[in-house]
Design a protein around this motif. Structure first.
Motif, short mmCIF file in Angstrom:
data_model
loop_
_atom_site.label_atom_id
_atom_site.label_comp_id
_atom_site.label_asym_id
_atom_site.label_seq_id
_atom_site.Cartn_x
_atom_site.Cartn_y
_atom_site.Cartn_z
N ALA A 34 3.74 13.02 -0.80
CA ALA A 34 5.10 13.53 -0.92
C ALA A 34 5.16 14.50 -2.10
O ALA A 34 4.78 14.15 -3.21
CB ALA A 34 6.09 12.39 -1.14
N SER A 36 7.68 16.77 -4.35
CA SER A 36 9.09 17.00 -4.65
C SER A 36 9.27 18.38 -5.29
O SER A 36 8.47 18.79 -6.13
CB SER A 36 9.65 15.90 -5.56
OG SER A 36 9.07 15.93 -6.82
N ALA A 48 3.45 12.67 -5.27
CA ALA A 48 3.33 11.22 -5.31
C ALA A 48 3.08 10.73 -3.88
O ALA A 48 2.83 11.53 -2.99
CB ALA A 48 4.60 10.60 -5.90
N TRP A 49 3.15 9.44 -3.68
CA TRP A 49 2.86 8.82 -2.39
C TRP A 49 4.03 7.99 -1.92
O TRP A 49 4.78 7.44 -2.74
CB TRP A 49 1.61 7.94 -2.50
CG TRP A 49 0.41 8.73 -2.88
CD1 TRP A 49 -0.06 8.96 -4.15
CD2 TRP A 49 -0.47 9.45 -2.01
NE1 TRP A 49 -1.17 9.76 -4.11
CE2 TRP A 49 -1.45 10.07 -2.79
CE3 TRP A 49 -0.52 9.61 -0.62
CZ2 TRP A 49 -2.46 10.84 -2.25
CZ3 TRP A 49 -1.53 10.38 -0.08
CH2 TRP A 49 -2.49 10.99 -0.89
N MET A 50 4.17 7.89 -0.61
CA MET A 50 5.21 7.05 0.01
C MET A 50 4.59 6.31 1.19
O MET A 50 3.67 6.82 1.82
CB MET A 50 6.36 7.89 0.54
CG MET A 50 7.11 8.69 -0.48
SD MET A 50 8.40 9.68 0.30
CE MET A 50 9.82 9.01 -0.55
N THR A 58 14.32 6.02 1.00
CA THR A 58 14.72 7.30 0.42
C THR A 58 15.70 8.04 1.33
O THR A 58 16.71 8.57 0.87
CB THR A 58 13.48 8.17 0.14
OG1 THR A 58 12.67 7.51 -0.85
CG2 THR A 58 13.84 9.55 -0.34
N TYR A 66 9.03 6.17 -4.65
CA TYR A 66 7.61 6.43 -4.37
C TYR A 66 6.81 5.15 -4.47
O TYR A 66 7.30 4.12 -4.90
CB TYR A 66 7.05 7.42 -5.40
CG TYR A 66 7.73 8.75 -5.43
CD1 TYR A 66 7.53 9.68 -4.42
CD2 TYR A 66 8.56 9.11 -6.49
CE1 TYR A 66 8.13 10.93 -4.44
CE2 TYR A 66 9.17 10.36 -6.52
CZ TYR A 66 8.95 11.25 -5.50
OH TYR A 66 9.56 12.48 -5.54
N TRP A 67 5.51 5.25 -4.11
CA TRP A 67 4.55 4.17 -4.29
C TRP A 67 3.62 4.55 -5.44
O TRP A 67 3.01 5.61 -5.41
CB TRP A 67 3.74 3.93 -3.02
CG TRP A 67 2.76 2.81 -3.20
CD1 TRP A 67 1.41 2.93 -3.34
CD2 TRP A 67 3.04 1.42 -3.26
NE1 TRP A 67 0.84 1.69 -3.50
CE2 TRP A 67 1.82 0.75 -3.45
CE3 TRP A 67 4.22 0.67 -3.19
CZ2 TRP A 67 1.74 -0.64 -3.56
CZ3 TRP A 67 4.13 -0.71 -3.30
CH2 TRP A 67 2.90 -1.34 -3.47
N SER A 68 3.53 3.70 -6.44
CA SER A 68 2.61 3.92 -7.56
C SER A 68 1.28 3.28 -7.21
O SER A 68 1.18 2.05 -7.12
CB SER A 68 3.17 3.31 -8.84
OG SER A 68 2.17 3.34 -9.85
N LYS A 77 12.20 6.78 -8.85
CA LYS A 77 12.16 7.84 -9.86
C LYS A 77 13.39 7.73 -10.75
O LYS A 77 14.52 7.70 -10.28
CB LYS A 77 12.08 9.20 -9.18
CG LYS A 77 11.89 10.35 -10.11
CD LYS A 77 10.54 10.33 -10.77
CE LYS A 77 10.36 11.59 -11.61
NZ LYS A 77 9.55 11.38 -12.76
#
Length: 109
Positions: A34, A36, A48-50, A58, A66-68, A77
């Protein structure tokens, strides 16, 4: 080639939100990239990742989540910083063998 979903809550009759989330090609870890961008300037803010759940959250709440991968946990965020992201618009960029990318047009405060 992208798929825009431009008006929150508007049913444009083309493809519903759940169908779009299902069309995403996720990687082996069930994640999708993802990117932004600030909606009014086009500035790229981050990558980042989702996963499917976070993408759905979202799209539903308009608050970017997001996924950390380092923490192995969801990351809304702004929870640990003052940089909140509110979803304005989004696109699904369809790739070939490399999968998909979600473009999130956000208002970051």
């Amino acid at each position: 080639m992208g798929r825009n979903h431009s008006e929150p809550g508007k049913d444009d009759g083309v493809v519903d939100q759940a169908s779009l989330v299902q069309r995403v090609l996720y990687n082996a870890q069930s994640l999708v990239m993802a990117i932004s961008q600030q909606h009014d300037t086009g500035e790229v803010l981050m990558m980042a990742w989702m996963n499917a759940h976070l993408l759905t959250e979202t799209l539903t709440t308009r608050r970017v989540c997001y996924w950390s991968r380092s923490r192995q946990a969801l990351w809304r965020k702004g929870e640990t910083s003052d940089h909140h992201q509110r979803l304005v618009d989004w696109r699904l960029e369809i790739g070939d063998c490399d999968g998909n990318t979600i473009i999130l047009l956000v208002g970051q405060t």
